[in-house]
Scaffold this active site. Structure first.
Site, short mmCIF file in Angstrom:
data_model
loop_
_atom_site.label_atom_id
_atom_site.label_comp_id
_atom_site.label_asym_id
_atom_site.label_seq_id
_atom_site.Cartn_x
_atom_site.Cartn_y
_atom_site.Cartn_z
N GLY A 1 0.83 -1.21 0.00
CA GLY A 1 0.00 0.00 0.00
C GLY A 1 0.86 1.26 0.00
O GLY A 1 2.09 1.19 0.07
N THR B 1 1.23 3.59 2.23
CA THR B 1 1.96 3.90 3.47
C THR B 1 3.16 2.97 3.62
O THR B 1 4.28 3.42 3.91
CB THR B 1 1.02 3.76 4.70
OG1 THR B 1 -0.25 4.32 4.38
CG2 THR B 1 1.60 4.48 5.90
N GLY C 1 0.57 -1.18 6.51
CA GLY C 1 -0.43 -0.12 6.67
C GLY C 1 -1.77 -0.70 7.10
O GLY C 1 -1.89 -1.90 7.39
N ALA C 2 -2.78 0.16 7.17
CA ALA C 2 -4.14 -0.28 7.49
C ALA C 2 -5.12 0.70 6.87
O ALA C 2 -4.77 1.85 6.59
CB ALA C 2 -4.34 -0.34 8.99
N GLY D 1 -6.77 -4.61 3.76
CA GLY D 1 -7.16 -5.27 2.53
C GLY D 1 -7.65 -4.34 1.44
O GLY D 1 -8.10 -4.81 0.39
N GLY D 2 -7.54 -3.04 1.69
CA GLY D 2 -7.94 -2.09 0.65
C GLY D 2 -7.15 -2.30 -0.64
O GLY D 2 -7.65 -2.08 -1.74
N GLU E 1 -0.96 -10.62 3.95
CA GLU E 1 -0.69 -9.72 5.08
C GLU E 1 -1.04 -10.40 6.40
O GLU E 1 -0.34 -10.23 7.40
CB GLU E 1 -1.50 -8.43 4.93
CG GLU E 1 -0.98 -7.55 3.79
CD GLU E 1 -1.88 -6.36 3.48
OE1 GLU E 1 -1.37 -5.38 2.95
OE2 GLU E 1 -3.10 -6.42 3.76
C1 5RP Z 1 -3.42 -3.63 1.44
C2 5RP Z 1 -3.61 -3.05 2.79
C3 5RP Z 1 -3.06 -1.69 3.02
O1 5RP Z 1 -2.21 -1.72 4.12
C4 5RP Z 1 -4.21 -0.76 3.29
O2 5RP Z 1 -5.10 -0.84 2.20
C5 5RP Z 1 -3.74 0.68 3.47
O3 5RP Z 1 -3.28 1.18 2.26
P1 5RP Z 1 -2.71 2.64 2.13
O4 5RP Z 1 -1.47 2.69 2.95
O5 5RP Z 1 -2.46 2.83 0.66
O6 5RP Z 1 -3.77 3.57 2.64
O7 5RP Z 1 -4.19 -3.61 3.68
O8 5RP Z 1 -4.08 -4.85 1.32
#
Ligand code: 5RP
Length: 231
Positions: A35, A37, A90-91, A103-104, A111
Protein backbone atom coordinates in the site's frame (compact mmCIF):
# COMPACT_ATOMS: atom_id res chain seq x y z
CA UNK A 1 -9.34 15.98 -0.87
CA UNK A 2 -7.40 19.11 -1.85
CA UNK A 3 -3.73 19.13 -2.79
CA UNK A 4 -2.64 20.45 0.60
CA UNK A 5 -4.33 17.66 2.53
CA UNK A 6 -2.87 15.04 0.18
CA UNK A 7 0.61 16.40 0.97
CA UNK A 8 -0.21 16.41 4.67
CA UNK A 9 -1.30 12.76 4.57
CA UNK A 10 1.87 11.75 2.73
CA UNK A 11 4.01 13.57 5.28
CA UNK A 12 2.20 11.75 8.10
CA UNK A 13 2.73 8.40 6.35
CA UNK A 14 6.39 9.15 5.82
CA UNK A 15 6.95 10.22 9.43
CA UNK A 16 5.22 7.08 10.68
CA UNK A 17 7.43 4.99 8.36
CA UNK A 18 10.60 6.71 9.60
CA UNK A 19 9.51 6.02 13.19
CA UNK A 20 8.79 2.35 12.47
CA UNK A 21 12.05 1.45 10.74
CA UNK A 22 13.95 2.45 13.92
CA UNK A 23 12.72 -0.84 15.42
CA UNK A 24 14.51 -2.95 12.77
CA UNK A 25 17.73 -4.60 13.91
CA UNK A 26 20.65 -6.05 12.00
CA UNK A 27 19.97 -9.56 10.63
CA UNK A 28 16.20 -9.25 11.15
CA UNK A 29 13.71 -10.95 8.88
CA UNK A 30 11.35 -8.11 7.98
CA UNK A 31 7.78 -8.39 6.67
CA UNK A 32 7.15 -5.79 3.99
CA UNK A 33 3.62 -4.42 3.82
CA UNK A 34 1.53 -3.38 0.84
CA UNK A 35 0.00 0.00 0.00
CA UNK A 36 0.89 3.67 -0.20
CA UNK A 37 1.96 3.90 3.47
CA UNK A 38 4.04 0.72 3.41
CA UNK A 39 5.68 2.16 0.28
CA UNK A 40 7.35 4.83 2.45
CA UNK A 41 8.62 2.16 4.87
CA UNK A 42 10.06 0.08 2.03
CA UNK A 43 11.89 3.14 0.75
CA UNK A 44 13.31 3.83 4.23
CA UNK A 45 14.36 0.18 4.58
CA UNK A 46 16.09 0.32 1.19
CA UNK A 47 18.06 3.36 2.38
CA UNK A 48 19.16 1.51 5.52
CA UNK A 49 20.18 -1.50 3.41
CA UNK A 50 22.23 0.75 1.14
CA UNK A 51 23.96 2.03 4.28
CA UNK A 52 24.90 -1.47 5.40
CA UNK A 53 21.92 -2.90 7.35
CA UNK A 54 21.63 -6.65 6.76
CA UNK A 55 18.01 -7.82 6.58
CA UNK A 56 15.88 -10.16 4.52
CA UNK A 57 12.41 -9.03 3.49
CA UNK A 58 9.24 -11.10 3.23
CA UNK A 59 6.80 -9.40 0.86
CA UNK A 60 3.03 -9.31 1.45
CA UNK A 61 2.23 -9.01 -2.27
CA UNK A 62 3.72 -9.46 -5.73
CA UNK A 63 3.66 -5.67 -6.09
CA UNK A 64 5.71 -5.20 -2.93
CA UNK A 65 8.10 -7.98 -4.01
CA UNK A 66 8.80 -6.18 -7.30
CA UNK A 67 9.26 -2.83 -5.52
CA UNK A 68 11.62 -4.29 -2.91
CA UNK A 69 13.74 -6.07 -5.53
CA UNK A 70 13.94 -2.87 -7.59
CA UNK A 71 15.29 -1.09 -4.49
CA UNK A 72 17.90 -3.75 -3.72
CA UNK A 73 16.20 -5.53 -0.79
CA UNK A 74 16.90 -9.26 -0.63
CA UNK A 75 13.74 -11.36 -0.26
CA UNK A 76 12.61 -14.65 1.25
CA UNK A 77 9.32 -16.26 0.19
CA UNK A 78 6.80 -16.51 3.03
CA UNK A 79 6.59 -20.29 2.81
CA UNK A 80 10.28 -20.49 3.75
CA UNK A 81 10.14 -18.58 7.02
CA UNK A 82 9.10 -19.87 10.42
CA UNK A 83 9.10 -16.53 12.21
CA UNK A 84 9.42 -12.94 11.14
CA UNK A 85 11.11 -10.52 13.55
CA UNK A 86 9.25 -7.38 12.56
CA UNK A 87 6.68 -6.39 9.95
CA UNK A 88 5.77 -2.87 8.91
CA UNK A 89 2.42 -2.59 7.16
CA UNK A 90 -0.43 -0.12 6.67
CA UNK A 91 -4.14 -0.28 7.49
CA UNK A 92 -7.38 1.11 6.12
CA UNK A 93 -8.85 1.80 9.57
CA UNK A 94 -7.70 1.24 13.13
CA UNK A 95 -9.05 1.84 16.62
CA UNK A 96 -7.23 2.59 19.88
CA UNK A 97 -7.57 -1.11 20.87
CA UNK A 98 -5.30 -1.97 17.88
CA UNK A 99 -8.09 -3.63 15.87
CA UNK A 100 -7.65 -3.07 12.16
CA UNK A 101 -9.42 -3.24 8.84
CA UNK A 102 -6.94 -4.15 6.12
CA UNK A 103 -7.16 -5.27 2.53
CA UNK A 104 -7.94 -2.09 0.65
CA UNK A 105 -5.10 -3.09 -1.66
CA UNK A 106 -6.35 -6.69 -1.86
CA UNK A 107 -3.29 -8.20 -0.14
CA UNK A 108 -5.09 -9.20 3.06
CA UNK A 109 -4.44 -12.97 2.96
CA UNK A 110 -0.65 -12.69 2.70
CA UNK A 111 -0.69 -9.72 5.08
CA UNK A 112 -2.54 -11.81 7.66
CA UNK A 113 -0.27 -14.86 7.35
CA UNK A 114 2.79 -12.64 7.62
CA UNK A 115 1.30 -10.78 10.61
CA UNK A 116 0.59 -14.16 12.25
CA UNK A 117 4.23 -15.23 11.78
CA UNK A 118 5.53 -11.90 13.11
CA UNK A 119 6.85 -11.19 16.60
CA UNK A 120 6.56 -7.40 16.28
CA UNK A 121 3.81 -6.25 13.91
CA UNK A 122 3.99 -2.48 13.50
CA UNK A 123 1.20 -0.69 11.67
CA UNK A 124 1.90 2.73 10.23
CA UNK A 125 -0.83 5.16 9.30
CA UNK A 126 -1.78 8.74 8.67
CA UNK A 127 -4.19 10.36 11.12
CA UNK A 128 -7.18 9.79 8.81
CA UNK A 129 -7.11 6.07 9.58
CA UNK A 130 -7.96 6.37 13.30
CA UNK A 131 -11.63 5.72 14.12
CA UNK A 132 -13.59 5.23 17.33
CA UNK A 133 -15.45 2.28 15.80
CA UNK A 134 -14.39 0.22 12.78
CA UNK A 135 -16.75 -0.26 9.86
CA UNK A 136 -17.01 2.85 7.73
CA UNK A 137 -14.42 1.21 5.49
CA UNK A 138 -16.02 -1.95 4.08
CA UNK A 139 -14.44 -5.19 5.26
CA UNK A 140 -12.49 -6.83 2.42
CA UNK A 141 -13.10 -10.57 2.20
CA UNK A 142 -11.03 -12.81 -0.08
CA UNK A 143 -13.30 -15.45 -1.57
CA UNK A 144 -12.61 -18.56 -3.64
CA UNK A 145 -14.64 -17.71 -6.79
CA UNK A 146 -16.67 -20.95 -6.81
CA UNK A 147 -17.99 -20.15 -3.34
CA UNK A 148 -19.17 -16.61 -4.16
CA UNK A 149 -22.94 -17.16 -3.91
CA UNK A 150 -22.63 -19.18 -0.70
CA UNK A 151 -20.39 -16.55 0.88
CA UNK A 152 -22.75 -13.71 -0.10
CA UNK A 153 -25.64 -15.61 1.52
CA UNK A 154 -23.61 -16.18 4.69
CA UNK A 155 -22.61 -12.51 4.84
CA UNK A 156 -26.30 -11.59 4.55
CA UNK A 157 -27.00 -13.88 7.57
CA UNK A 158 -24.54 -11.68 9.46
CA UNK A 159 -26.42 -8.56 8.26
CA UNK A 160 -23.64 -7.73 5.84
CA UNK A 161 -24.02 -6.54 2.26
CA UNK A 162 -21.27 -7.83 0.01
CA UNK A 163 -20.19 -6.45 -3.34
CA UNK A 164 -17.58 -8.01 -5.63
CA UNK A 165 -14.66 -5.60 -6.05
CA UNK A 166 -14.20 -4.56 -9.67
CA UNK A 167 -11.21 -3.23 -11.56
CA UNK A 168 -11.47 -2.08 -15.20
CA UNK A 169 -14.99 -3.58 -15.42
CA UNK A 170 -13.88 -7.08 -14.41
CA UNK A 171 -13.59 -8.63 -10.97
CA UNK A 172 -10.38 -7.68 -9.15
CA UNK A 173 -8.20 -10.82 -8.91
CA UNK A 174 -5.86 -11.26 -5.96
CA UNK A 175 -2.28 -12.58 -6.05
CA UNK A 176 -3.82 -15.91 -4.95
CA UNK A 177 -6.22 -15.96 -7.94
CA UNK A 178 -9.32 -15.26 -5.87
CA UNK A 179 -11.87 -12.43 -5.80
CA UNK A 180 -12.54 -9.80 -3.16
CA UNK A 181 -15.97 -9.09 -1.71
CA UNK A 182 -16.17 -5.75 0.12
CA UNK A 183 -18.65 -6.32 2.93
CA UNK A 184 -20.60 -3.55 4.62
CA UNK A 185 -21.66 -4.40 8.19
CA UNK A 186 -22.18 -0.79 9.24
CA UNK A 187 -20.24 0.24 12.34
CA UNK A 188 -18.95 -2.92 14.01
CA UNK A 189 -19.75 -3.25 17.72
CA UNK A 190 -18.02 -6.58 18.37
CA UNK A 191 -14.98 -6.79 16.10
CA UNK A 192 -13.59 -10.02 17.58
CA UNK A 193 -17.03 -11.67 17.41
CA UNK A 194 -17.54 -10.74 13.76
CA UNK A 195 -13.99 -11.86 12.92
CA UNK A 196 -14.72 -15.26 14.51
CA UNK A 197 -17.96 -15.65 12.55
CA UNK A 198 -16.24 -14.78 9.28
CA UNK A 199 -13.49 -17.30 10.11
CA UNK A 200 -16.13 -20.04 10.15
CA UNK A 201 -17.54 -19.41 6.63
CA UNK A 202 -16.28 -21.96 4.09
CA UNK A 203 -15.05 -20.33 0.92
CA UNK A 204 -13.56 -17.31 2.68
CA UNK A 205 -9.78 -17.52 2.45
CA UNK A 206 -9.23 -14.48 4.69
CA UNK A 207 -11.01 -11.35 5.84
CA UNK A 208 -9.69 -7.91 6.59
CA UNK A 209 -10.48 -7.77 10.32
CA UNK A 210 -7.14 -8.02 12.13
CA UNK A 211 -7.60 -8.69 15.84
CA UNK A 212 -4.77 -9.37 18.32
CA UNK A 213 -2.16 -9.28 15.57
CA UNK A 214 -0.66 -5.84 16.13
CA UNK A 215 2.05 -4.86 18.63
CA UNK A 216 1.94 -1.15 17.99
CA UNK A 217 0.55 1.45 15.65
CA UNK A 218 2.61 4.48 14.72
CA UNK A 219 0.36 7.25 13.44
CA UNK A 220 1.63 10.41 11.83
CA UNK A 221 -0.26 13.49 13.01
CA UNK A 222 0.84 16.77 11.53
CA UNK A 223 4.59 16.80 12.02
CA UNK A 224 4.43 14.49 15.09
CA UNK A 225 3.96 10.76 15.53
CA UNK A 226 1.70 9.12 18.10
CA UNK A 227 2.25 5.53 19.20
CA UNK A 228 -0.63 3.24 20.18
CA UNK A 229 0.70 0.15 21.93
CA UNK A 230 -0.81 -2.98 23.42
CA UNK A 231 -0.62 -3.75 27.14
C1 5RP B 1 -3.42 -3.63 1.44
C2 5RP B 1 -3.61 -3.05 2.79
C3 5RP B 1 -3.06 -1.69 3.02
O1 5RP B 1 -2.21 -1.72 4.12
C4 5RP B 1 -4.21 -0.76 3.29
O2 5RP B 1 -5.10 -0.84 2.20
C5 5RP B 1 -3.74 0.68 3.47
O3 5RP B 1 -3.28 1.18 2.26
P1 5RP B 1 -2.71 2.64 2.13
O4 5RP B 1 -1.47 2.69 2.95
O5 5RP B 1 -2.46 2.83 0.66
O6 5RP B 1 -3.77 3.57 2.64
O7 5RP B 1 -4.19 -3.61 3.68
O8 5RP B 1 -4.08 -4.85 1.32
Amino acid sequence: MDEQSIDKRDLEKQNAAKGAVKFIQNNDIVGLGTGSTAFFAIQEIALLVKNGLKIKGVPTSEHTAALAVSLGIELLPMDQVRTIDITIDGADEFDAQLNLIKGGGGALFREKIIASLTKNEIIIADSGKLVTQLGKFKVPVEVVPLALNYVLQQLAELKGTGKVRMKDNTPFITDNHNIIVDADFGLIGDVAGLAERLNRIEGILAHGLFVNLTSKIIMGKGTETIIYAGN
